[in-house]
Motif scaffolding. Structure first.
Motif, PDB file in Angstrom:
ATOM      1  N   MET A   1      10.801  -8.985   0.090  1.00 13.17           N
ATOM      2  CA  MET A   1      10.318  -7.612   0.082  1.00 13.17           C
ATOM      3  C   MET A   1      11.454  -6.723  -0.408  1.00 13.17           C
ATOM      4  SD  MET A   1       8.761  -5.328   3.232  1.00 13.17           S
ATOM      5  CE  MET A   1       7.083  -5.866   3.015  1.00 13.17           C
ATOM      6  N   LEU A   2      11.107  -5.792  -1.247  1.00 16.39           N
ATOM      7  CA  LEU A   2      12.078  -4.847  -1.771  1.00 16.39           C
ATOM      8  C   LEU A   2      12.039  -3.559  -0.956  1.00 16.39           C
ATOM      9  CD1 LEU A   2      11.384  -5.370  -5.575  1.00 16.39           C
ATOM     10  CD2 LEU A   2      13.214  -6.375  -4.185  1.00 16.39           C
ATOM     11  N   LEU A   3      13.076  -2.761  -1.102  1.00 17.48           N
ATOM     12  CA  LEU A   3      13.207  -1.523  -0.339  1.00 17.48           C
ATOM     13  C   LEU A   3      11.980  -0.614  -0.440  1.00 17.48           C
ATOM     14  CD1 LEU A   3      14.978   0.228   1.500  1.00 17.48           C
ATOM     15  CD2 LEU A   3      16.007   1.181  -0.559  1.00 17.48           C
ATOM     16  N   PRO A   4      11.428  -0.357  -1.630  1.00 18.49           N
ATOM     17  CA  PRO A   4      10.264   0.545  -1.677  1.00 18.49           C
ATOM     18  C   PRO A   4       9.071   0.040  -0.851  1.00 18.49           C
ATOM     19  CG  PRO A   4      11.177   0.260  -3.870  1.00 18.49           C
ATOM     20  CD  PRO A   4      11.871  -0.731  -2.979  1.00 18.49           C
ATOM     21  N   GLU A   5       8.823  -1.262  -0.874  1.00 21.82           N
ATOM     22  CA  GLU A   5       7.717  -1.819  -0.083  1.00 21.82           C
ATOM     23  C   GLU A   5       8.016  -1.722   1.415  1.00 21.82           C
ATOM     24  OE1 GLU A   5       9.095  -3.668  -2.666  1.00 21.82           O
ATOM     25  OE2 GLU A   5       7.478  -3.455  -4.126  1.00 21.82           O
ATOM     26  N   ALA A   6       9.271  -1.946   1.786  1.00 20.76           N
ATOM     27  CA  ALA A   6       9.655  -1.834   3.199  1.00 20.76           C
ATOM     28  C   ALA A   6       9.497  -0.400   3.685  1.00 20.76           C
ATOM     29  CB  ALA A   6      11.093  -2.316   3.403  1.00 20.76           C
ATOM     30  N   ALA A   9       5.800   0.284   4.196  1.00 23.76           N
ATOM     31  CA  ALA A   9       5.287  -0.366   5.406  1.00 23.76           C
ATOM     32  C   ALA A   9       5.776   0.351   6.660  1.00 23.76           C
ATOM     33  CB  ALA A   9       5.709  -1.833   5.428  1.00 23.76           C
ATOM     34  N   LEU A  10       7.052   0.678   6.700  1.00 27.41           N
ATOM     35  CA  LEU A  10       7.585   1.376   7.874  1.00 27.41           C
ATOM     36  C   LEU A  10       6.980   2.771   8.006  1.00 27.41           C
ATOM     37  CD1 LEU A  10      11.284   0.213   7.597  1.00 27.41           C
ATOM     38  CD2 LEU A  10       9.641  -0.435   9.379  1.00 27.41           C
ATOM     39  N   SER A  11       6.759   3.446   6.880  1.00 25.88           N
ATOM     40  CA  SER A  11       6.121   4.765   6.920  1.00 25.88           C
ATOM     41  C   SER A  11       4.699   4.649   7.456  1.00 25.88           C
ATOM     42  CB  SER A  11       6.097   5.389   5.525  1.00 25.88           C
ATOM     43  OG  SER A  11       7.400   5.671   5.088  1.00 25.88           O
ATOM     44  N   ALA A  12       4.000   3.602   7.062  1.00 26.96           N
ATOM     45  CA  ALA A  12       2.632   3.402   7.548  1.00 26.96           C
ATOM     46  C   ALA A  12       2.614   3.207   9.057  1.00 26.96           C
ATOM     47  CB  ALA A  12       1.995   2.198   6.848  1.00 26.96           C
ATOM     48  N   LEU A  13       3.607   2.534   9.582  1.00 28.68           N
ATOM     49  CA  LEU A  13       3.665   2.265  11.019  1.00 28.68           C
ATOM     50  C   LEU A  13       4.242   3.427  11.819  1.00 28.68           C
ATOM     51  CD1 LEU A  13       4.894  -1.435  10.911  1.00 28.68           C
ATOM     52  CD2 LEU A  13       2.581  -0.602  11.456  1.00 28.68           C
ATOM     53  N   ALA A  14       4.779   4.427  11.121  1.00 27.65           N
ATOM     54  CA  ALA A  14       5.436   5.553  11.793  1.00 27.65           C
ATOM     55  C   ALA A  14       4.442   6.636  12.198  1.00 27.65           C
ATOM     56  CB  ALA A  14       6.536   6.127  10.905  1.00 27.65           C
ATOM     57  N   HIS A  15       3.295   6.220  12.671  1.00 25.16           N
ATOM     58  CA  HIS A  15       2.270   7.137  13.176  1.00 25.16           C
ATOM     59  C   HIS A  15       1.606   6.442  14.360  1.00 25.16           C
ATOM     60  CE1 HIS A  15      -1.600   9.144  13.472  1.00 25.16           C
ATOM     61  NE2 HIS A  15      -1.040  10.166  12.848  1.00 25.16           N
ATOM     62  N   GLY A  16       1.413   7.158  15.429  1.00 22.22           N
ATOM     63  CA  GLY A  16       0.911   6.562  16.658  1.00 22.22           C
ATOM     64  C   GLY A  16      -0.393   5.797  16.501  1.00 22.22           C
ATOM     65  N   LEU A  53      -6.631   3.105   8.108  1.00 26.11           N
ATOM     66  CA  LEU A  53      -6.810   1.745   7.609  1.00 26.11           C
ATOM     67  C   LEU A  53      -6.421   1.637   6.136  1.00 26.11           C
ATOM     68  CD1 LEU A  53     -10.195   0.937   9.366  1.00 26.11           C
ATOM     69  CD2 LEU A  53      -7.952  -0.040   9.932  1.00 26.11           C
ATOM     70  N   THR A  54      -6.750   2.654   5.360  1.00 24.30           N
ATOM     71  CA  THR A  54      -6.372   2.664   3.942  1.00 24.30           C
ATOM     72  C   THR A  54      -4.864   2.648   3.779  1.00 24.30           C
ATOM     73  OG1 THR A  54      -8.403   3.797   3.299  1.00 24.30           O
ATOM     74  CG2 THR A  54      -6.535   3.980   1.784  1.00 24.30           C
ATOM     75  N   ILE A  55      -4.175   3.463   4.556  1.00 27.10           N
ATOM     76  CA  ILE A  55      -2.702   3.520   4.480  1.00 27.10           C
ATOM     77  C   ILE A  55      -2.099   2.182   4.873  1.00 27.10           C
ATOM     78  CG2 ILE A  55      -0.651   4.573   5.543  1.00 27.10           C
ATOM     79  CD1 ILE A  55      -2.356   7.216   5.641  1.00 27.10           C
ATOM     80  N   LEU A  56      -2.581   1.587   5.952  1.00 24.86           N
ATOM     81  CA  LEU A  56      -2.062   0.277   6.386  1.00 24.86           C
ATOM     82  C   LEU A  56      -2.360  -0.799   5.349  1.00 24.86           C
ATOM     83  CD1 LEU A  56      -3.046   0.498  10.148  1.00 24.86           C
ATOM     84  CD2 LEU A  56      -0.703   0.360   9.248  1.00 24.86           C
ATOM     85  N   GLY A  57      -3.523  -0.731   4.734  1.00 19.54           N
ATOM     86  CA  GLY A  57      -3.872  -1.704   3.702  1.00 19.54           C
ATOM     87  C   GLY A  57      -2.985  -1.580   2.474  1.00 19.54           C
ATOM     88  N   HIS A  58      -2.746  -0.354   2.018  1.00 17.64           N
ATOM     89  CA  HIS A  58      -1.872  -0.144   0.860  1.00 17.64           C
ATOM     90  C   HIS A  58      -0.444  -0.590   1.151  1.00 17.64           C
ATOM     91  CE1 HIS A  58      -4.771   3.001  -0.985  1.00 17.64           C
ATOM     92  NE2 HIS A  58      -4.999   1.800  -1.461  1.00 17.64           N
ATOM     93  N   ALA A  59      -0.051  -0.528   2.405  1.00 20.07           N
ATOM     94  CA  ALA A  59       1.301  -0.949   2.793  1.00 20.07           C
ATOM     95  C   ALA A  59       1.402  -2.469   2.947  1.00 20.07           C
ATOM     96  CB  ALA A  59       1.699  -0.269   4.104  1.00 20.07           C
ATOM     97  N   GLY A  60       0.293  -3.170   2.785  1.00 19.57           N
ATOM     98  CA  GLY A  60       0.318  -4.630   2.875  1.00 19.57           C
ATOM     99  C   GLY A  60       0.374  -5.168   4.291  1.00 19.57           C
ATOM    100  N   LEU A  61      -0.065  -4.361   5.261  1.00 23.44           N
ATOM    101  CA  LEU A  61       0.025  -4.772   6.657  1.00 23.44           C
ATOM    102  C   LEU A  61      -1.303  -5.237   7.244  1.00 23.44           C
ATOM    103  CD1 LEU A  61       2.420  -1.966   7.874  1.00 23.44           C
ATOM    104  CD2 LEU A  61       2.975  -4.382   7.520  1.00 23.44           C
ATOM    105  N   ILE A  62      -2.411  -4.852   6.613  1.00 15.02           N
ATOM    106  CA  ILE A  62      -3.718  -5.308   7.090  1.00 15.02           C
ATOM    107  C   ILE A  62      -4.559  -5.721   5.886  1.00 15.02           C
ATOM    108  CG2 ILE A  62      -3.640  -3.835   9.140  1.00 15.02           C
ATOM    109  CD1 ILE A  62      -5.804  -2.082   7.787  1.00 15.02           C
ATOM    110  N   GLN A  63      -5.622  -6.448   6.177  1.00 13.17           N
ATOM    111  CA  GLN A  63      -6.575  -6.823   5.142  1.00 13.17           C
ATOM    112  C   GLN A  63      -7.973  -6.666   5.717  1.00 13.17           C
ATOM    113  OE1 GLN A  63      -5.234 -10.703   4.113  1.00 13.17           O
ATOM    114  NE2 GLN A  63      -5.396 -11.494   6.177  1.00 13.17           N
TER     115      GLN A  63
END
Length: 113
Positions: A1-6, A9-16, A53-63
């Motif tokens: 994983m490269l920095l932009p993808e990380a 993903a971290l930005s996607a998870l940074a919401h309750g 769900l869209t944000i998590l999907g674009h971040a590669g964390l859910i399908q």
């Protein structure tokens, strides 16, 4: 994983709510959870959940997959492993005792309680 993808993903998870969705899906395993059940479980409005769900999907964390009229969401375990690997890639500076607790946490995923 490269920095932009990380970062994505971290930005996607940074919401309750998104973090709660991701954790719910990780607990659910490969079977996943229908969108309506996620909304009820977390008390999130369906249109708001859709955005999360869209944000998590674009971040590669859910399908997602369609089963009849339902959309079933599940954690993308490859994406999760890539993110965790990125976070600990340069860990420990040759001192494995620093990362030993992380290995214990990972191992607990495979040990029934």
């Amino acid at each position: 994983m490269l920095l932009p993808e990380a970062v994505e993903a971290l930005s996607a998870l940074a919401h309750g709510h998104r973090l709660a969705v991701f954790r719910l899906l990780v607990r659910a395993g490969a079977d996943g959870v229908p969108a309506g059940e996620i909304a009820r479980e977390l008390g999130v409005l369906p249109n708001t959940l859709s955005s999360h769900l869209t944000i998590l999907g674009h971040a590669g964390l859910i399908q997602s997959r369609r089963e009849g009229r339902s959309v079933i969401y599940s954690a993308d375990y490859d994406g999760m492993r890539d993110l965790l690997g990125f976070l600990v890639a340069d860990c420990c500076d040759g001192r494995p005792e620093i990362c030993a607790p992380l290995a214990e946490v990972a191992q607990s995923c495979f040990t029934p309680t």
